[in-house]
Design an enzyme around this catalytic site. Structure first.
Site, PDB file in Angstrom:
ATOM      1  N   HIS A 198       1.038  -1.246   0.082  1.00 17.88           N
ATOM      2  CA  HIS A 198       0.085   0.073  -0.002  1.00 17.88           C
ATOM      3  C   HIS A 198       0.959   1.305   0.013  1.00 17.88           C
ATOM      4  O   HIS A 198       0.437   2.431  -0.503  1.00 17.88           O
ATOM      5  CB  HIS A 198      -0.738   0.053   1.251  1.00 17.88           C
ATOM      6  CG  HIS A 198      -1.944  -0.937   1.073  1.00 17.88           C
ATOM      7  ND1 HIS A 198      -2.862  -1.375   1.872  1.00 17.88           N
ATOM      8  CD2 HIS A 198      -2.643  -1.496  -0.066  1.00 17.88           C
ATOM      9  CE1 HIS A 198      -3.789  -2.207   1.730  1.00 17.88           C
ATOM     10  NE2 HIS A 198      -3.540  -2.328   0.449  1.00 17.88           N
ATOM     11  N   CYS A 497      -1.227  -4.455 -17.087  1.00 11.15           N
ATOM     12  CA  CYS A 497      -2.077  -3.504 -16.141  1.00 11.15           C
ATOM     13  C   CYS A 497      -1.534  -3.683 -14.740  1.00 11.15           C
ATOM     14  O   CYS A 497      -2.234  -2.796 -13.940  1.00 11.15           O
ATOM     15  CB  CYS A 497      -3.452  -3.734 -16.268  1.00 11.15           C
ATOM     16  SG  CYS A 497      -4.242  -5.292 -15.735  1.00 11.15           S
TER      17      CYS A 497
END
Length: 566
Positions: A198, A497
């Protein structure tokens, strides 16, 4: 709170995993995030009349912490908003409350019950590994914030320095990273985490140079100057100040020039490369539409529903998807919609199984549809309606596809609604069978985050495994090259992606392997596009050969950098 451990010898250059490119030189600020020990001691057992009163205090604290996450998510947007929203949901989790309640009802003081309840979930998530282990850091942050609320102390968090500095921490929780001011935080360095943590994802969105998985980072001397190279993955506390400043100024000028790049991405010998954006909702799609991109390569639909208890109707879904598609109407533009990637680190109340032993390897993504096919049918109906109403060219892909039969069945459902069908290559089996996958679908999209984790069998949160969760690993690149070769043979699109697409240097090698499109956070587009526009296809192919032949990720970066430099 700032700590002062013994400093590293000034000649020691530390190495880690580079996440966000850029150079920064500034004083080190070491950060520790703890609740005041005095406040905790003064609180004691809380003095609650009974278990019911203690749990009422817990509920109030949990509500306040969750509301704080939600408020920050509303201000943040993009990837930061996604992880903050997930943290808000985790704070309100009924299972966590039950773990605390059972201990309180057994006579345990509330603070001890919170600690043991959180520890129970941390142990479970850590044992699961993979994406679920990422939540362990979030849980520990939630525990600190709950304790602070209970004892009446300020919630812990990063205290921004008075002068622009290099922020060094063991790890940073999403709430801390999302609130960083790039004007005061020159660079981020953490001991833990990998390229898809994160901290890394949010730092990339903020554009702050970042290196993670740096062993010994907390031994840097507070206040001492350090040169952080977010491209090479180094932290140098012994850099000559004048030389360091000159390098930083040159890097700053180069990054400023990137802002003037408007696309399209075309190699020096005229090969066009499609650059696309990753989005989560209508707001992020509208923001991405302002960047020099040709469409959306990854619309993460599950992120629209993290806080939903009940499945939205087809009409509600069509409206939500329509906001994203509307932002990319127009000739030559298209949107790739990923169906629900529910499960693992993205639990959705109406689509996730309870009590899975290993969610990262369990029923997630397309596998949910095998148990609840009506969920997929209604989602595809919503996507088809949004495509019809907006007129936007719409491609649809499924996550976590492992077999050709799964791909064939999904493609039939999508084509039955008049849409283009594809699947994500995240499971190594899909890469190995890419040629057969392309016999039944129209395109492939490689999700490098999961592909790396599953190929290397390495928890992306473990600092001592960060070298394995690096997308530059030759084995991962070989799977990508195999998939790209299948696309060339079939004459079909194969995109990337995952976070790897946002690395300008790796992008050169990926295009050399035959990848036809790159999708990333919109903040990374200009750097990638400018880099690709400065090299020839011959250079890209040589870069691919060098990366595939490298012994390890660091060697791969070094050799590709040399190839690009010419």
């Amino acid at each position: 709170m700032v700590t002062s451990p013994a400093p590293v010898h000034p000649a020691a250059t530390l190495r880690g995993t580079p996440v966000v490119p850029g150079l920064a030189h500034g004083p080190v600020v070491l950060v520790a995030q703890e609740v005041s020990a005095d406040a905790v001691e003064a609180y004691g057992d809380g003095g609650h009349a009974d278990a019911e009163a203690a749990l009422a205090a817990y509920d109030a604290a949990a509500g306040a912490v969750a509301d704080g996450f939600a408020a920050k998510a509303a201000r943040a947007g993009g990837a930061a908003a996604e992880v903050l929203t997930a943290s808000a949901g985790l704070t309100r989790d009924k299972g966590l409350r039950q773990a605390v309640a059972s201990r309180v009802e057994g006579g345990m003081p509330l603070l001890d019950a919170v600690h043991e309840g959180v520890a129970q979930f941390v142990d479970v998530f850590t044992a699961m590994g993979g994406l679920m282990a990422e939540r362990a850091t979030d849980l520990l942050d939630i525990e600190r914030r709950l304790v602070a609320r209970l004892v009446g102390a300020p919630e812990p968090g990063v205290e921004l320095p008075d002068v622009a500095s290099v922020l060094v921490a063991s790890d940073l929780a999403p709430a801390d990273t999302a609130g960083l001011d790039p004007a005061l935080v020159l660079a981020l360095v953490t001991e833990k985490g990998g390229a898809t943590s994160h901290t890394a994802i949010i730092a990339r969105q903020l554009g702050i140079p970042c290196v993670v998985g740096v062993a010994g980072a907390l031994m840097l001397e507070p206040g001492a100057m350090a040169l952080v190279d977010g491209t090479a993955g180094t932290v140098d506390p012994s850099a000559d100040p004048a030389e360091a400043q000159a390098r930083v100024e040159a890097d700053r000028a180069a990054r400023a020039a990137l802002e003037a790049w408007t696309g399209p991405a075309v190699t020096t010998d005229g090969v066009r490369v499609k650059l696309l954006a990753n989005v989560a909702d209508g707001e992020s799609a509208r923001h991405a539409a302002e960047a020099p991109v040709e469409g959306i390569g990854l619309f993460r639909t599950e992120l629209c529903f993290l806080d939903r208890r009940d499945e939205p109707s087809v009409e509600e879904q069509a409206k939500i998807y329509g906001e994203v598609l509307e932002a990319f109407r127009g000739e030559g533009r298209y949107v790739v919609v990923r169906t629900l990637d529910a499960g693992s680190d993205k639990p959705i109340a109406f689509a996730t199984l309870d009590d899975e032993e290993n969610p990262a390897l369990g029923v997630r993504g397309l596998r949910v549809a095998a148990l609840h096919p009506e969920l997929l049918e209604r989602q595809l109906d919503g996507i088809a309606e949004a495509a019809r109403s907006t007129g936007t060219q719409t491609w649809v892909m499924a996550p976590m596809v492992a077999t050709v039969d799964e791909a064939r069945d999904f493609a039939a459902r999508v084509r039955g609604r008049g849409l283009k069908a594809g699947v994500m290559v995240e499971v190594p089996s899909a890469a190995l069978l890419a040629d057969r996958m392309l016999e039944v679908v129209d395109f492939l999209s490689i999700g490098t985050n999961d592909l790396t984790q599953y190929a290397m069998a390495a928890d992306r949160l473990a600092a001592d495994l960060a070298h394995l969760t690096d997308p530059w690993q030759p084995a991962v690149l070989q799977l990508i090259a195999t998939t790209a070769a299948a696309g060339r043979a079939a004459g079909k699109s194969v995109g990337v992606c995952g976070e790897a697409a946002a690395d300008p240097l790796l992008a050169v090698a990926l295009i050399g392997m035959g990848i036809t499109s790159l999708s990333m956070a919109s903040a990374a587009v200009r750097a990638v596009g400018a880099q690709l526009s400065a090299v020839s296809m011959d250079t890209c192919q040589k870069a691919a050969e060098a990366a595939l032949a490298a012994a390890d990720p660091m060697a791969g970066r070094d050799t590709v950098r040399a190839v690009v430099a010419g």
